[in-house]
Write a protein that holds these residues in place. Structure first.
Motif, PDB file in Angstrom:
ATOM      1  N   TRP B 582      -3.055   9.932  13.625  1.00 38.76           N
ATOM      2  CA  TRP B 582      -2.899  10.757  12.422  1.00 38.76           C
ATOM      3  C   TRP B 582      -3.798  10.211  11.309  1.00 38.76           C
ATOM      4  CZ3 TRP B 582      -1.660  10.594   7.342  1.00 38.76           C
ATOM      5  CH2 TRP B 582      -1.278  11.787   6.741  1.00 38.76           C
ATOM      6  N   ASN B 585      -7.431  10.844  12.047  1.00 33.93           N
ATOM      7  CA  ASN B 585      -7.749  12.252  11.819  1.00 33.93           C
ATOM      8  C   ASN B 585      -7.728  12.583  10.330  1.00 33.93           C
ATOM      9  OD1 ASN B 585      -6.307  15.309  11.753  1.00 33.93           O
ATOM     10  ND2 ASN B 585      -8.136  15.031  12.972  1.00 33.93           N
ATOM     11  N   ALA B 586      -6.670  12.145   9.649  1.00 38.48           N
ATOM     12  CA  ALA B 586      -6.498  12.528   8.241  1.00 38.48           C
ATOM     13  C   ALA B 586      -7.563  11.919   7.342  1.00 38.48           C
ATOM     14  CB  ALA B 586      -5.111  12.110   7.759  1.00 38.48           C
ATOM     15  N   PRO B 595      -4.355  18.278   7.914  1.00 44.48           N
ATOM     16  CA  PRO B 595      -4.477  17.654   9.240  1.00 44.48           C
ATOM     17  C   PRO B 595      -3.767  18.490  10.299  1.00 44.48           C
ATOM     18  CG  PRO B 595      -3.364  16.200   7.677  1.00 44.48           C
ATOM     19  CD  PRO B 595      -3.517  17.520   7.011  1.00 44.48           C
ATOM     20  N   SER B 598       0.886  16.740  13.309  1.00 44.54           N
ATOM     21  CA  SER B 598       2.067  16.572  12.462  1.00 44.54           C
ATOM     22  C   SER B 598       2.732  15.255  12.822  1.00 44.54           C
ATOM     23  CB  SER B 598       3.031  17.731  12.643  1.00 44.54           C
ATOM     24  OG  SER B 598       3.380  17.847  13.991  1.00 44.54           O
ATOM     25  N   VAL B 663      -1.708   8.342   1.129  1.00 40.54           N
ATOM     26  CA  VAL B 663      -1.661   9.697   1.680  1.00 40.54           C
ATOM     27  C   VAL B 663      -0.220  10.172   1.734  1.00 40.54           C
ATOM     28  CG1 VAL B 663      -2.310  11.124   3.651  1.00 40.54           C
ATOM     29  CG2 VAL B 663      -3.619   9.109   3.130  1.00 40.54           C
ATOM     30  N   GLY B 668      -0.308  15.709   4.194  1.00 39.91           N
ATOM     31  CA  GLY B 668      -1.619  15.255   4.667  1.00 39.91           C
ATOM     32  C   GLY B 668      -2.617  15.090   3.547  1.00 39.91           C
ATOM     33  N   LYS B 669      -2.179  15.311   2.330  1.00 43.97           N
ATOM     34  CA  LYS B 669      -3.104  15.212   1.190  1.00 43.97           C
ATOM     35  C   LYS B 669      -3.239  13.764   0.736  1.00 43.97           C
ATOM     36  CE  LYS B 669      -3.608  19.723   0.524  1.00 43.97           C
ATOM     37  NZ  LYS B 669      -4.861  20.412   0.701  1.00 43.97           N
ATOM     38  N   THR B 670      -4.464  13.405   0.387  1.00 40.67           N
ATOM     39  CA  THR B 670      -4.700  12.083  -0.173  1.00 40.67           C
ATOM     40  C   THR B 670      -4.351  12.145  -1.657  1.00 40.67           C
ATOM     41  OG1 THR B 670      -6.465  11.759   1.405  1.00 40.67           O
ATOM     42  CG2 THR B 670      -6.438  10.275  -0.473  1.00 40.67           C
TER      43      THR B 670
END
Lengths: 242, 705
Positions: B582, B585-586, B595, B598, B663, B668-670
């Motif tokens: 994750w 990917n993220a 992303p 999940s 994050v 999934g947002k930074t």
């Protein structure tokens, strides 16, 4: 009056620097702000003798006066710190005496008198460059000092002179921080008395005439100290305490 | 007889297992099962930086899965006469689509899923294993290539490596492969796998029907007429290779096996059906890995190839939609070169896919992805990541100032004169101003194309006929408008109020020496120092320092009485691997992308929401540089410079790249990111620690960066 004006300007500079503190931006290093520092300023005795009295030889360029300076320093922002320090140093000065009254015999000669100096000072350090961050990296230091001294001539009879000198200096140096606590630094400094730089060179090569107070001892000692203060390089060791 | 019975039982168990997985192919991810092998546990507990633990730390190693069990069975066949050697060997699977395998000095054989995914039969996997077992049996050591040394030394090392490969080929065939019942006929195919393994799973023409329908067609210029033929050369110059060229290896193997008796030997000792199932799992995982690595076109094309064989498999449909989403977002962000290599670098039919995605514009890829994701939305309404991606793409259209009224309701090529303008008739019949306005609202009005309409404006014409799509689309666009107002009215919840929901990932720290080779000892020391700095900073700032440590995966740090059971360790390990994937990917995607993976946060760290990840790369610079020699000369002349020179001489000069991000795992947002690169500096450890503290301080104070 002139001295007071300079003192005022330096104070303004320090206060302005202190006010740069930004509450939203971390100014400490890992939460620590206070450093205890111990430094020695090595001042080459090429202008005046040091207390080892070897100023007549080429070695004078490699012998030094030592100014011992413990200090406390407080980080005020990411690129700056302020501090207060104490000076202690001992040095010599050459004097000439010509006394025909001692023991009813004529006595003349050159001797070395002792100067003991205690002093206090304040400074502001400005760190520069991308890799600098208080309390490490390359910095410029601006310092204001007040020295209080005792000068003693033993011959032909003991004369004690007391005086003071205010001076300011600028230094450039680099701080290295190890283990998040231990700071080691080196710096070069150039300083002048508030009375002006001319005095530094006035008494080069001459001795104080201690014969019956024929010249101004305080003026001579001031110049002597100014010569010592003029150029130095500093070695510091410090602890980032809390 | 007993062995045969056992094999049948195991095969049946596999099939039952695989059947159960078939139904959940939709979200298939290769996961570890059963007990963690003792040797892997020791790697984790020692927590040292080396090849195996690095792979493990990245969540790439799998044990106990159906794929592992299948490969273990093959190893059993190869080492049927060598039980002692068999007991020394542990087979682990690497989740990597590369066609490769390794043998480690301690008996660990690492097999990439790529080689299984590309194999044509079980015997080809057996050849791979026999080669790697031979490396271990011959005690071949890894030859480290230090390219800073003289070139003749490098050439000698390459030559030594090629000799080792030849030895392993020979011993593998004659000693291990010969002892099994696998067919010698597999060798030709095996070397084909090595030669063509870089290609997709099949070489099928890129079909226009995949991306077009009756409503619109892309310009002919988007489609490559002649693709580059696949290179057949296998006798390339191997002087600078660690392995002999394929032609030499093929010839050497053929020379050994040509006089061997193939009677009673088979390509499959386990069932062919089982092989196909295992290969399918590996292929699915390859597609997963390509998506995680943002190799979207590769994932898309291979999913298309596999979908031809199995059109009903929703996994492929989802993978293609996710790939389209990634491509669309990267086109929108003008960063498509990060994910799409130039089409000229490819050969075979896949080149046409690369060509198309290079030519298609962001405005065309967006509706293309919307179409694919809407299809999933209709059939899998519970697929949250895909719903989020769909919403994100619709929001992007809002950013482009495009609403549904910009898209035609009529297919491309419809004669404009034949379109009945019903709504205008309604408008004209209404005398009421407000009635006319309502009748002209976007949800009612049909959009007639004009001559200036572009291809993308026809791409939603069929979806627009679906009232549920129109409503959904409008809802999302309304949400975007509402969010703009809400942002002004309601201040976003500051990160500082959520500090209790933080958890820290074990930091990444790599230290390269002067020659650019990783210094494992310094990497470990740096890692420990970084962890200390994080912990100290968090403590000072009163942030809860909850961590997920690699070492804890093997039950490390727990006393024997509280040691969790083996299944829990595997569950913990799988969660860790999922988290690693994750993160990979993220952190690789653009900041505003969703992303596709999940993550169940409660399984990873209950009650947490924000993941703190920090990464550092330090490079040692050369100690004696021109400037330092000049310093020494200067010091000799002027002794006053000596302290400076001494200090500069003994304090190392390093370059550092550091990064700290927070994050939100739920979205999934930074939410926070800061990074810094410093080149050739002193005080690098102090700078790094100051950076860590400053980041946490900024988060604590407001979290805006």
């Amino acid at each position: 009056m002139k001295n007071k004006l300079r003192l005022f300007l330096i104070s303004i500079l320090l206060i302005t620097a202190t006010l740069q503190i930004n509450a939203q931006e971390n100014s400490s290093y890992m939460g620590n702000r206070v450093l205890f520092d111990f430094s020695t300023t090595f001042s080459p005795s090429w202008l005046y003798p040091n207390f080892f009295e070897n100023s007549d030889h080429w070695r004078k360029y490699y012998s030094f006066n030592y100014d011992i300076t413990p200090s406390i320093e407080i980080i005020v922002h990411r690129k700056g710190s302020v501090g207060a320090l104490y000076h202690f140093c001992k040095t010599k000065f050459e004097y000439f005496y010509d006394d025909d009254f001692t023991n009813y015999s004529y006595d003349t000669g050159i001797d070395a008198g002792n100067i003991t100096v205690h002093g206090f000072g304040i400074f502001y350090k400005q760190y520069v460059g991308s890799a600098a961050r208080t309390p490490f990296g390359t910095y410029f230091k601006f310092q204001f000092d007040g020295f209080f001294y005792n000068a003693v001539c033993s011959l032909p009879f003991e004369q004690i002179s007391k005086g003071y000198l205010f001076a300011t200096k600028a230094a450039i140096g680099h701080d290295f921080l190890f283990f998040d606590r231990l700071r080691v630094s080196t710096a070069f400094s150039l300083g002048i008395p508030l009375t002006g730089w001319k005095g530094i060179f006035e008494t080069i090569g001459s001795s104080y005439d201690a014969s019956s107070g024929k010249s101004n001892v305080q003026g001579f000692i001031n110049n002597r100290l100014a010569g010592m203060y003029f150029f130095g390089f500093e070695v510091h060791i410090g602890l980032l305490a809390f | 007889m007993n062995r045969l019975l056992l094999t049948i039982i195991i095969a049946i168990c596999f099939l039952i297992d695989l059947q159960s997985q078939n139904s959940s192919y939709l979200n298939y991810h290769l996961q570890s099962e059963g007990h963690m092998p003792a040797i892997l546990k020791s790697y984790i507990e020692n927590d040292k930086t080396n090849f195996v633990s690095t792979l493990c730390r990245e969540g790439k190693i799998v044990y106990g899965s159906p794929v592992n069990r299948y490969v273990e069975q093959i190893a059993d066949q190869l080492l049927i006469n060598e039980p002692t050697l068999r007991s020394e060997i542990t087979i682990l699977i690497i989740k990597s689509p590369i066609v490769n395998a390794f043998a480690n000095h301690d008996g660990i054989l690492l097999v990439d899923i790529g080689i299984i995914a590309q194999a044509s039969n079980e015997a080809e996997i057996a050849i791979t294993l026999s080669h790697e077992i031979a490396h271990y049996a011959l005690k071949h050591t890894h030859i480290v290539f230090d390219y800073t040394k003289k070139s003749d030394v490098i050439l000698a090392k390459h030559e030594a490596s090629r000799e080792q490969e030849n030895e392993a080929d020979t011993k593998g065939i004659e000693h291990f492969y010969a002892a099994s019942k696998y067919s010698y006929r597999a060798f030709e195919g095996f070397y084909d796998v090595l030669q063509y393994g870089y290609l997709p799973f099949d070489n099928l023409p890129f079909e226009r029907a995949l991306i077009e329908n009756g409503g619109y067609v892309f310009p002919e210029a988007y489609f490559l007429q002649n693709v580059k033929p696949i290179s057949n050369r296998d006798d390339y110059l191997d002087t600078l290779s660690t392995h002999p060229n394929i032609a030499k290896r093929r010839a050497a193997a053929n020379a050994i096996v040509k006089n061997k008796d193939n009677t009673g030997r088979q390509l499959f000792l386990q069932s062919e059906t089982l092989f196909n199932e295992i290969r399918s799992l590996c292929r699915l995982e390859c597609i997963n890995q390509w998506l995680i690595q943002h190799d979207y076109v590769n994932a898309y094309y291979n999913a298309f190839v596999l979908q031809k064989e199995n059109p009903d498999n929703l996994f492929y449909q989802n993978a293609m939609a996710i790939a389209l989403y990634g491509l669309s977002k990267h086109k929108t962000e003008h960063s498509y070169r990060e994910v799409i290599k130039k089409y000229t670098e490819f050969e075979g039919e896949q080149q046409a896919a690369y060509y198309f995605f290079e030519k298609a514009s962001k405005l065309e890829l967006n509706p293309l992805a919307i179409r694919a994701l809407w299809k999933i939305q209709k059939t899998q309404p519970d697929n949250i990541p895909c719903s989020n991606m769909l919403n994100d793409l619709i929001k992007d259209l809002t950013i482009f100032n495009l609403s549904l009224s910009e898209f035609s309701d009529y297919p491309m090529g419809t004669l404009l004169d034949t379109i009945q303008e019903q709504h205008k008739a309604v408008d004209q019949t209404s005398n009421d101003k407000y009635g006319r306005i309502k009748n002209n609202s976007p949800t009612v009005q049909k959009i007639k194309p004009t001559d200036n309409f572009k291809v993308f404006q026809y791409m939603l014409c069929d979806l627009k006929q679906d009232s549920s799509f129109r409503t959904y689309f409008q809802q999302i666009q309304n949400t975007v408008a509402d969010e703009k107002i809400l942002t002004v009215l309601l201040p976003s919840k500051a990160l500082k109020e959520e500090m209790a929901k933080f958890f820290f990932m074990q930091p990444f720290y790599t230290h390269y020496n002067k020659n650019g080779i990783e210094d494992e000892k310094k990497s470990n020391t740096g890692l420990i120092a970084t962890e200390k700095a994080l912990k100290k900073s968090a403590k000072r700032l009163k942030i809860n320092y909850n961590t997920i440590k690699f070492k804890d995966l093997a039950g490390g740090g727990r006393s024997s009485c509280e040691l969790i059971n083996e299944n829990d360790i595997t569950a913990l390990y799988n969660n860790y691997c999922n988290l690693q994937e994750w993160i990979f990917n993220a952190f690789g995607i653009k900041e505003d992308m969703v992303p596709h993976l999940s993550l169940d946060v409660d399984q990873i760290h209950p009650g947490s929401r924000y993941l703190v990840v920090s990464g550092t790369v330090v490079r040692q610079e050369k100690l004696v540089s021109f400037f330092k020699i000049s310093d020494i000369v200067f010091s000799a002349i002027c002794i006053y410079a000596a302290p400076f020179t001494l200090a500069k001489f003994f304090v190392p000069v390093q370059s550092i790249a550091m990064d700290l991000s927070v994050v939100d795992i739920t979205t999934g947002k930074t939410v926070f990111v800061d990074s810094d690169n410093l080149y050739k500096k002193h005080n690098v450890p102090a700078l790094h620690h100051a950076f860590i503290y400053d980041c946490l301080y900024a988060i604590k104070k407001g979290g805006e960066k």
